[in-house]
Write a protein that holds these residues in place. Structure first.
Motif, PDB file in Angstrom:
ATOM      1  N   GLU A  93       0.872  -1.173   0.000  1.00  0.00           N
ATOM      2  CA  GLU A  93       0.000   0.000   0.000  1.00  0.00           C
ATOM      3  C   GLU A  93       0.910   1.223   0.000  1.00  0.00           C
ATOM      4  O   GLU A  93       1.781   1.356   0.860  1.00  0.00           O
ATOM      5  N   VAL A  94       0.732   2.117  -0.973  1.00  0.00           N
ATOM      6  CA  VAL A  94       1.608   3.274  -1.125  1.00  0.00           C
ATOM      7  C   VAL A  94       0.782   4.548  -1.205  1.00  0.00           C
ATOM      8  O   VAL A  94      -0.375   4.532  -1.631  1.00  0.00           O
ATOM      9  N   GLU A  95       1.418   5.658  -0.809  1.00  0.00           N
ATOM     10  CA  GLU A  95       0.747   6.946  -0.933  1.00  0.00           C
ATOM     11  C   GLU A  95       1.766   8.076  -0.941  1.00  0.00           C
ATOM     12  O   GLU A  95       2.855   7.963  -0.386  1.00  0.00           O
ATOM     13  N   ASN A  96       1.407   9.142  -1.619  1.00  0.00           N
ATOM     14  CA  ASN A  96       2.106  10.415  -1.501  1.00  0.00           C
ATOM     15  C   ASN A  96       1.054  11.517  -1.499  1.00  0.00           C
ATOM     16  O   ASN A  96      -0.127  11.239  -1.276  1.00  0.00           O
ATOM     17  N   GLU A  97       1.459  12.740  -1.705  1.00  0.00           N
ATOM     18  CA  GLU A  97       0.506  13.843  -1.627  1.00  0.00           C
ATOM     19  C   GLU A  97      -0.583  13.773  -2.700  1.00  0.00           C
ATOM     20  O   GLU A  97      -1.658  14.371  -2.553  1.00  0.00           O
ATOM     21  N   ASP A  98      -0.318  13.038  -3.789  1.00  0.00           N
ATOM     22  CA  ASP A  98      -1.226  13.021  -4.927  1.00  0.00           C
ATOM     23  C   ASP A  98      -1.931  11.695  -5.157  1.00  0.00           C
ATOM     24  O   ASP A  98      -2.968  11.651  -5.836  1.00  0.00           O
ATOM     25  N   GLU A  99      -1.356  10.601  -4.668  1.00  0.00           N
ATOM     26  CA  GLU A  99      -1.848   9.276  -5.028  1.00  0.00           C
ATOM     27  C   GLU A  99      -1.941   8.370  -3.801  1.00  0.00           C
ATOM     28  O   GLU A  99      -1.123   8.455  -2.887  1.00  0.00           O
ATOM     29  N   THR A 100      -2.934   7.509  -3.799  1.00  0.00           N
ATOM     30  CA  THR A 100      -3.035   6.398  -2.849  1.00  0.00           C
ATOM     31  C   THR A 100      -3.376   5.162  -3.661  1.00  0.00           C
ATOM     32  O   THR A 100      -4.322   5.170  -4.453  1.00  0.00           O
ATOM     33  N   ALA A 101      -2.580   4.096  -3.494  1.00  0.00           N
ATOM     34  CA  ALA A 101      -2.782   2.925  -4.341  1.00  0.00           C
ATOM     35  C   ALA A 101      -2.220   1.680  -3.675  1.00  0.00           C
ATOM     36  O   ALA A 101      -1.471   1.759  -2.699  1.00  0.00           O
ATOM     37  N   THR A 102      -2.601   0.540  -4.206  1.00  0.00           N
ATOM     38  CA  THR A 102      -1.979  -0.731  -3.869  1.00  0.00           C
ATOM     39  C   THR A 102      -1.246  -1.211  -5.110  1.00  0.00           C
ATOM     40  O   THR A 102      -1.844  -1.324  -6.181  1.00  0.00           O
ATOM     41  N   ILE A 103       0.052  -1.451  -4.982  1.00  0.00           N
ATOM     42  CA  ILE A 103       0.834  -1.911  -6.122  1.00  0.00           C
ATOM     43  C   ILE A 103       1.265  -3.358  -5.897  1.00  0.00           C
ATOM     44  O   ILE A 103       1.490  -3.775  -4.760  1.00  0.00           O
ATOM     45  N   THR A 104       1.349  -4.092  -6.979  1.00  0.00           N
ATOM     46  CA  THR A 104       1.775  -5.488  -6.948  1.00  0.00           C
ATOM     47  C   THR A 104       2.994  -5.646  -7.857  1.00  0.00           C
ATOM     48  O   THR A 104       3.564  -4.643  -8.313  1.00  0.00           O
ATOM     49  N   ALA A 105       3.402  -6.879  -8.131  1.00  0.00           N
ATOM     50  CA  ALA A 105       4.607  -7.132  -8.919  1.00  0.00           C
ATOM     51  C   ALA A 105       4.591  -6.339 -10.227  1.00  0.00           C
ATOM     52  O   ALA A 105       3.621  -6.387 -10.977  1.00  0.00           O
ATOM     53  N   GLY A 106       5.659  -5.582 -10.472  1.00  0.00           N
ATOM     54  CA  GLY A 106       5.729  -4.728 -11.645  1.00  0.00           C
ATOM     55  C   GLY A 106       5.163  -3.341 -11.425  1.00  0.00           C
ATOM     56  O   GLY A 106       5.259  -2.479 -12.298  1.00  0.00           O
TER      57      GLY A 106
END
Length: 263
Positions: A93-106
């Motif tokens: 689970e990742v986030e910065n000031e502009d985005e919140t997302a769940t990233i997987t392989a790649g």
């Protein structure tokens, strides 16, 4: 401190290493002997610094293992610094000031200059990734934006017309002057190679994540393989061959672009 490959204690043979360090020119760094670094904010993570200004780079590259409860909630980033986190495997689970997302392989997330990246591993599995940061070179009338993506959603492109050398660009620097760098993936089929020995102003940091190759660094040919890291300074002669019998020779690498030389 610990070693990245978790091989510690006495060896059953003489001490030897394939790494070659030529500061401000090039470096080939193999995994054996690389240590784990302690960096504030990274919890339950094994992180290793690869390329850095002390080697001669204008950027910093890292490899990171995010353990089952690994995270950085303090935030990674600073004024004027751009960064990217790429995931080889696992889920974050990742986030910065502009985005919140769940990233997987790649998957990957680019954080614009001055932004702060936070992440957490809640998947119950270990994840492995590559990280990069650099001081952004601003120009009037253009600026970058945050990007979240996955390389599996990007089509391969023939590298300079060679159908067995393929490339993917993670960022839109080819069409957006706001970006002063890009992260690429370059993949060689066995027997494929660069069309010429390159010499250029731009510098690279490259982490080999698949296969085996022969690489020319300042006109010295040397064998390289999965897990190795290569730093190439400005004007370092460079080219590669894909060798081996099975996996493609592939690496993720950075390249500065879209800017004139500052005097």
């Amino acid at each position: 401190m610990g070693y990245i490959n978790n091989v510690t204690g006495y060896r059953g043979d003489i001490l030897e290493n394939r790494s070659i360090i030529r500061k401000n020119n090039f470096a080939l760094i193999e995994p054996d002997g690389l240590v784990k670094n302690v960096i504030p904010g990274f919890e339950d993570c094994d992180i290793t610094i690869l390329g850095s200004p002390k080697l001669g780079a204008t950027f910093v590259d890292y490899v990171i293992t995010i353990n089952e409860h690994g995270k950085n909630q303090q935030g990674w980033g600073a004024a004027g610094i751009e960064s990217i986190l790429y995931l080889f495997d696992g889920e974050l689970e990742v986030e910065n000031e502009d985005e919140t997302a769940t990233i997987t392989a790649g998957g990957y997330i680019y954080t614009r200059p001055g932004g702060v990246l936070r992440f957490m591993n809640s998947s119950g599995n270990v994840a492995h990734g590559f990280m990069y940061k650099r001081r952004y070179q601003a120009i009037q009338g253009a600026e970058p934006h945050s990007v979240v993506g996955n390389v599996n959603d990007i089509d391969w492109t023939a590298y300079e017309g060679m159908e067995d050398v393929l490339v993917k660009d993670l960022l839109p620097s080819a069409t957006d002057m706001g970006f002063d760098m890009n992260i690429h993936i370059l993949s060689f089929k066995p027997g494929a190679y660069h069309g010429y020995v390159e010499t250029h102003y731009q510098e690279h940091g490259a982490f080999i994540y698949s296969g085996e190759g022969m690489y020319n660094l300042d006109n010295e040919w040397m064998p390289v393989k999965k897990g190795d890291y290569i730093f190439m300074a400005s004007y370092c002669l460079q080219a590669g061959y894909g060798v081996g019998r099975s996996d493609d020779f592939a690496y993720i690498y950075s390249k500065d672009c879209n800017r004139d030389v500052e005097l």
